[in-house]
Design a protein around this motif. Structure first.
Motif, mmCIF file in Angstrom:
data_model
loop_
_atom_site.group_PDB
_atom_site.id
_atom_site.type_symbol
_atom_site.label_atom_id
_atom_site.label_comp_id
_atom_site.label_asym_id
_atom_site.label_seq_id
_atom_site.Cartn_x
_atom_site.Cartn_y
_atom_site.Cartn_z
ATOM 1 N N GLU A 60 -2.941 6.212 1.740
ATOM 2 C CA GLU A 60 -1.966 5.224 2.209
ATOM 3 C C GLU A 60 -2.309 4.799 3.638
ATOM 4 O OE1 GLU A 60 2.098 6.561 2.207
ATOM 5 O OE2 GLU A 60 2.880 4.517 2.305
ATOM 6 N N LEU A 61 -2.660 5.760 4.486
ATOM 7 C CA LEU A 61 -3.051 5.449 5.869
ATOM 8 C C LEU A 61 -4.220 4.476 5.885
ATOM 9 C CD1 LEU A 61 -3.028 8.707 8.042
ATOM 10 C CD2 LEU A 61 -1.614 6.675 8.314
ATOM 11 N N GLU A 62 -5.136 4.662 4.933
ATOM 12 C CA GLU A 62 -6.340 3.830 4.916
ATOM 13 C C GLU A 62 -6.123 2.504 4.200
ATOM 14 O OE1 GLU A 62 -9.426 6.326 3.351
ATOM 15 O OE2 GLU A 62 -9.074 7.861 4.874
ATOM 16 N N GLY A 63 -4.885 2.259 3.761
ATOM 17 C CA GLY A 63 -4.576 0.971 3.143
ATOM 18 C C GLY A 63 -5.011 0.856 1.693
ATOM 19 N N ARG A 64 -5.345 1.985 1.076
ATOM 20 C CA ARG A 64 -5.791 1.957 -0.326
ATOM 21 C C ARG A 64 -4.606 2.016 -1.280
ATOM 22 N NH1 ARG A 64 -10.069 0.938 -2.653
ATOM 23 N NH2 ARG A 64 -10.344 2.884 -3.805
#
Lengths: 253, 253
Positions: A60-64
């Motif tokens: 989620e942090l990496e925008g995936r």
């Protein structure tokens, strides 16, 4: 991968799982698809729920991945490049301004903003609330602080509040001759009303861009803009956009 | 606060707690001080451990608290402005370059970087690892990708790897005439070796700055830099630094 020949450090279990999950997202899931529940995922990959949850948080942090209210965890589309450079983030109210005024109030700014504006503590300033859309989605919410000295002739205009008032303030601000601006970007968490506006959960990670607009040798306005960290990649520089999407495989050693 | 007269939304319990905690940090704790354990804090504020933990996570996102390995949760110092603008983030290896070379390897870059560099898939490029210090603390770790075509005369230099090799590559890169650069900033999570270098836990939130360096009408190098999100405020623009610290009280309505 390029990192293999560089310093290598043993990675925790959830990190390896993150890489495996990331590959699964590429090969088996499409953008917007809802992930199976945590129990099923943990079982499939043979890991504990806690380990799975850590890996999901990383993605989620990496925008995936996106966690969406009432929907669940879905596969996120690639992040959108949002220009915070000279063209798009131009002088407020200018022709190339990407922001839409929503509301306007006269109130005391936070101490840190008052200092930047060189206004007296507690001295009311115009606080214009604006939103920024990209591809029909809200990507940012802004509070724009404008000292009364920057818009001295405003009193003549009678719209007391709301978007009309906001436009009037911005129109007056246009009378100043811009001398440039600078930005600062930092990590923050979404305030409840920003979160609602950006369709995020309160406290979600956001990118906070503080912009100082300079005119006549002083700070004529200060903008504090909250950008969605999950969907936005903030771009700077004249070319406006660096077309390099963060590649999940990139960092897997 | 300026937001009171604007759209207001009921805030979750942990959010109110966050505000109360934030005020307690200001009045009762000093920078670097270790917080009481979660049980005691939860008892003091009369909230559930889960609520407390959520509030602590928010404060960590906002840079008010730091979780440090083997230490616990401490009160964080104000974030440091780190210039990612023209002066500091100059052409790699230039006189104003803020980065120290650590290592160098020849390897295939990630697909997204290869595309930006217009190198063939799998074609090896020089991968220079660098670190950036501020006030004696590591604030960022970088992988700088340089296609062999950008440093054609390198073969004559015999240092096979390590910092000496990195300096040799950067020295050759200096021969090109810079035509500017652009940046993109997005949220990411710290890879294990970056985390170790930055004294963070693996997976900690970081700000990933991707920079494209342009020369002779093409991309001569691509930098992927991982900045500590807890301690750094990235600044852009010629003035280099916006001296507005995020004010925790600011967003408390």
């Amino acid at each position: 991968m390029g990192t293999q020949q560089l310093e290598s450090v043993p990675e925790p279990k959830y990190w390896h799982l993150k890489t495996v999950l990331s590959e699964a997202l590429d090969s088996e899931f499409s953008v917007g698809e809802i992930l199976p529940n945590e129990r099923d995922l943990a079982a499939r990959f043979g890991v504990a729920r806690a380990t799975l949850r850590q890996a999901l948080e990383q993605l989620e942090l990496e925008g995936r991945l996106q966690r969406r209210r009432g929907v669940g965890t879905t596969v996120a589309p690639p992040r959108v490049g949002v220009a915070v450079g000279t063209e798009q983030h131009a002088w407020p109210g200018g022709p190339e301004d990407a922001w839409q005024p929503v509301d306007c109030a006269l109130d005391a700014p936070p101490a840190s903003v008052a200092t930047a504006l060189e206004t007296a503590p507690g001295e009311p300033v115009h606080i214009v609330r604006r939103t920024r859309m990209t591809h029909g989605q809200p990507v940012a919410a802004e509070l724009l602080y404008i000292p009364q000295s920057s818009v001295p002739d405003l009193s003549g205009i009678d719209a007391p509040s709301g978007a009309a008032r906001a436009r009037a303030v911005l129109r007056e601000l246009q009378r100043l001759s811009p001398e440039g601006h600078d930005n600062a970007v930092e990590l923050g968490s979404a305030r409840a009303d920003d979160a609602k506006e950006l369709d995020r959960l309160p406290g979600a990670p956001v990118l906070i861009v503080t912009t100082r607009f300079l005119a006549q040798g002083r700070t004529a306005a200060v903008s504090v803009a909250t950008y969605r960290a999950d969907t936005c990649r903030l771009t700077f520089g004249d070319s406006g956009n660096v077309e390099i999407h963060q590649d999940p495989q990139r960092r897997a050693s």
